[in-house]
Design a protein around this motif. Sequence first.
Motif, PDB file in Angstrom:
ATOM      1  N   LEU A  54       0.829  -1.210   0.000  1.00 29.47           N
ATOM      2  CA  LEU A  54       0.000   0.000   0.000  1.00 29.47           C
ATOM      3  C   LEU A  54       0.862   1.258   0.000  1.00 29.47           C
ATOM      4  O   LEU A  54       0.549   2.235  -0.687  1.00 29.47           O
ATOM      5  CB  LEU A  54      -0.924  -0.013   1.222  1.00 29.47           C
ATOM      6  N   ILE A  55       1.938   1.243   0.774  1.00 32.90           N
ATOM      7  CA  ILE A  55       2.848   2.392   0.771  1.00 32.90           C
ATOM      8  C   ILE A  55       3.497   2.543  -0.603  1.00 32.90           C
ATOM      9  O   ILE A  55       3.646   3.660  -1.119  1.00 32.90           O
ATOM     10  CB  ILE A  55       3.916   2.222   1.868  1.00 32.90           C
ATOM     11  N   GLY A  56       3.900   1.417  -1.208  1.00 34.17           N
ATOM     12  CA  GLY A  56       4.468   1.481  -2.547  1.00 34.17           C
ATOM     13  C   GLY A  56       3.484   2.028  -3.564  1.00 34.17           C
ATOM     14  O   GLY A  56       3.844   2.842  -4.426  1.00 34.17           O
ATOM     15  N   LEU A  57       2.232   1.591  -3.458  1.00 33.17           N
ATOM     16  CA  LEU A  57       1.207   2.088  -4.372  1.00 33.17           C
ATOM     17  C   LEU A  57       0.939   3.571  -4.151  1.00 33.17           C
ATOM     18  O   LEU A  57       0.757   4.337  -5.118  1.00 33.17           O
ATOM     19  CB  LEU A  57      -0.081   1.282  -4.186  1.00 33.17           C
ATOM     20  N   LEU A  58       0.940   3.992  -2.899  1.00 33.44           N
ATOM     21  CA  LEU A  58       0.735   5.414  -2.607  1.00 33.44           C
ATOM     22  C   LEU A  58       1.873   6.250  -3.188  1.00 33.44           C
ATOM     23  O   LEU A  58       1.643   7.325  -3.761  1.00 33.44           O
ATOM     24  CB  LEU A  58       0.641   5.619  -1.091  1.00 33.44           C
ATOM     25  N   GLY A  59       3.097   5.756  -3.067  1.00 32.67           N
ATOM     26  CA  GLY A  59       4.224   6.467  -3.664  1.00 32.67           C
ATOM     27  C   GLY A  59       4.112   6.555  -5.169  1.00 32.67           C
ATOM     28  O   GLY A  59       4.458   7.581  -5.779  1.00 32.67           O
ATOM     29  N   THR A  60       3.607   5.472  -5.785  1.00 31.63           N
ATOM     30  CA  THR A  60       3.409   5.485  -7.234  1.00 31.63           C
ATOM     31  C   THR A  60       2.360   6.521  -7.640  1.00 31.63           C
ATOM     32  O   THR A  60       2.527   7.245  -8.642  1.00 31.63           O
ATOM     33  CB  THR A  60       2.994   4.087  -7.722  1.00 31.63           C
ATOM     34  N   VAL A  61       1.292   6.604  -6.880  1.00 27.35           N
ATOM     35  CA  VAL A  61       0.232   7.579  -7.190  1.00 27.35           C
ATOM     36  C   VAL A  61       0.770   9.002  -7.106  1.00 27.35           C
ATOM     37  O   VAL A  61       0.542   9.833  -7.999  1.00 27.35           O
ATOM     38  CB  VAL A  61      -0.959   7.387  -6.233  1.00 27.35           C
ATOM     39  N   PHE A  62       1.523   9.294  -6.042  1.00 23.53           N
ATOM     40  CA  PHE A  62       2.094  10.640  -5.924  1.00 23.53           C
ATOM     41  C   PHE A  62       3.106  10.902  -7.038  1.00 23.53           C
ATOM     42  O   PHE A  62       3.198  12.025  -7.566  1.00 23.53           O
ATOM     43  CB  PHE A  62       2.771  10.803  -4.562  1.00 23.53           C
ATOM     44  N   GLY A  63       3.864   9.866  -7.403  1.00 22.20           N
ATOM     45  CA  GLY A  63       4.818  10.037  -8.492  1.00 22.20           C
ATOM     46  C   GLY A  63       4.129  10.312  -9.816  1.00 22.20           C
ATOM     47  O   GLY A  63       4.595  11.145 -10.623  1.00 22.20           O
ATOM     48  N   MET A  64       3.013   9.623 -10.074  1.00 19.18           N
ATOM     49  CA  MET A  64       2.260   9.859 -11.307  1.00 19.18           C
ATOM     50  C   MET A  64       1.659  11.266 -11.317  1.00 19.18           C
ATOM     51  O   MET A  64       1.619  11.929 -12.363  1.00 19.18           O
ATOM     52  CB  MET A  64       1.158   8.811 -11.443  1.00 19.18           C
ATOM     53  N   LEU A 104       6.916   4.114 -10.475  1.00 22.14           N
ATOM     54  CA  LEU A 104       6.729   2.667 -10.325  1.00 22.14           C
ATOM     55  C   LEU A 104       7.784   2.024  -9.436  1.00 22.14           C
ATOM     56  O   LEU A 104       7.616   0.887  -8.993  1.00 22.14           O
ATOM     57  CB  LEU A 104       6.739   2.006 -11.710  1.00 22.14           C
ATOM     58  N   LEU A 105       8.866   2.730  -9.177  1.00 19.90           N
ATOM     59  CA  LEU A 105       9.899   2.191  -8.292  1.00 19.90           C
ATOM     60  C   LEU A 105       9.341   1.875  -6.904  1.00 19.90           C
ATOM     61  O   LEU A 105       9.706   0.875  -6.286  1.00 19.90           O
ATOM     62  CB  LEU A 105      11.054   3.180  -8.169  1.00 19.90           C
ATOM     63  N   THR A 106       8.475   2.727  -6.395  1.00 18.81           N
ATOM     64  CA  THR A 106       7.951   2.513  -5.048  1.00 18.81           C
ATOM     65  C   THR A 106       7.049   1.279  -4.997  1.00 18.81           C
ATOM     66  O   THR A 106       7.036   0.560  -3.997  1.00 18.81           O
ATOM     67  CB  THR A 106       7.168   3.745  -4.570  1.00 18.81           C
ATOM     68  N   THR A 107       6.299   1.025  -6.067  1.00 23.96           N
ATOM     69  CA  THR A 107       5.484  -0.190  -6.107  1.00 23.96           C
ATOM     70  C   THR A 107       6.367  -1.429  -6.081  1.00 23.96           C
ATOM     71  O   THR A 107       6.100  -2.392  -5.354  1.00 23.96           O
ATOM     72  CB  THR A 107       4.595  -0.203  -7.354  1.00 23.96           C
ATOM     73  N   ALA A 108       7.417  -1.418  -6.889  1.00 22.53           N
ATOM     74  CA  ALA A 108       8.339  -2.550  -6.905  1.00 22.53           C
ATOM     75  C   ALA A 108       9.010  -2.724  -5.546  1.00 22.53           C
ATOM     76  O   ALA A 108       9.163  -3.850  -5.055  1.00 22.53           O
ATOM     77  CB  ALA A 108       9.397  -2.346  -7.996  1.00 22.53           C
ATOM     78  N   ALA A 109       9.396  -1.614  -4.919  1.00 23.93           N
ATOM     79  CA  ALA A 109      10.029  -1.702  -3.601  1.00 23.93           C
ATOM     80  C   ALA A 109       9.050  -2.227  -2.556  1.00 23.93           C
ATOM     81  O   ALA A 109       9.417  -3.032  -1.687  1.00 23.93           O
ATOM     82  CB  ALA A 109      10.561  -0.329  -3.194  1.00 23.93           C
TER      83      ALA A 109
END
Length: 230
Positions: A124-134, A161-166
């Motif tokens: 969830l944190i990775g997905l949140l980071g991806t959303v903010f990155g987008m 997408l790096l945060t999702t992978a992480a």
Amino acid sequence: MMSSLQLQFPEWFVAGGVAMWLLAVLSVVALATLLTKMLQFARLRPVASKQADALLESLERGDTPVVGDAGRSPVDQVVLSAWHNRAMDADSWEEDSLRRGREALEDMRGGLRTLEVISALSPLIGLLGTVFGMIGAFQALEAAGSQVDPSILSGGIWEALLTTAAGLTVAIPALAAFHWADRTIELCREKMQDRLARLKVQVRRQGAGQTRDSEAPARDQAPRRVAVGG
């Protein structure tokens, strides 16, 4: 500040932003918890039951059991403790054995909740980071106006997408570690339950045998009825 971070950490890590830092902290906590559980299980040997099995085999053969040191195995400790307390009344003995078993299992569950929470939060944190990155990528694209450069969008997307992978990289090992530890405790519980059930049968059998032995002299001393002939 940012330049010093870039010198110390890889560019892809710094590009992930706050989410990468949170995931890094969670990964350290998960690794520390896993190492702690591995050391704990190596010390306790949760699925070992050497002394309990030796005790039960002696009782089932009708031999006088030689009770040794229970060691650190939770199964051995609970079963041998139940054997030493067999003089208690049936209800108290059973309740005491179950209480000791629950305490032993609860001691081994420490840290499992941490692994479970990390395995759930990391994606969830990775997905949140991806959303903010987008969001940042599209803001940069909007700011470019008519001078649209595809590299602006593509660069922002791969950084996001790096945060999702992480997040998945942290979550998958944490989830695997949680299930490994949980299954080990479950095996310990099943073995403990089985050994206590077998011990209960043997204790009841011994109690029944002692009752018959104590009743036999009473029957021999009872007055016999004399048949009166006509």
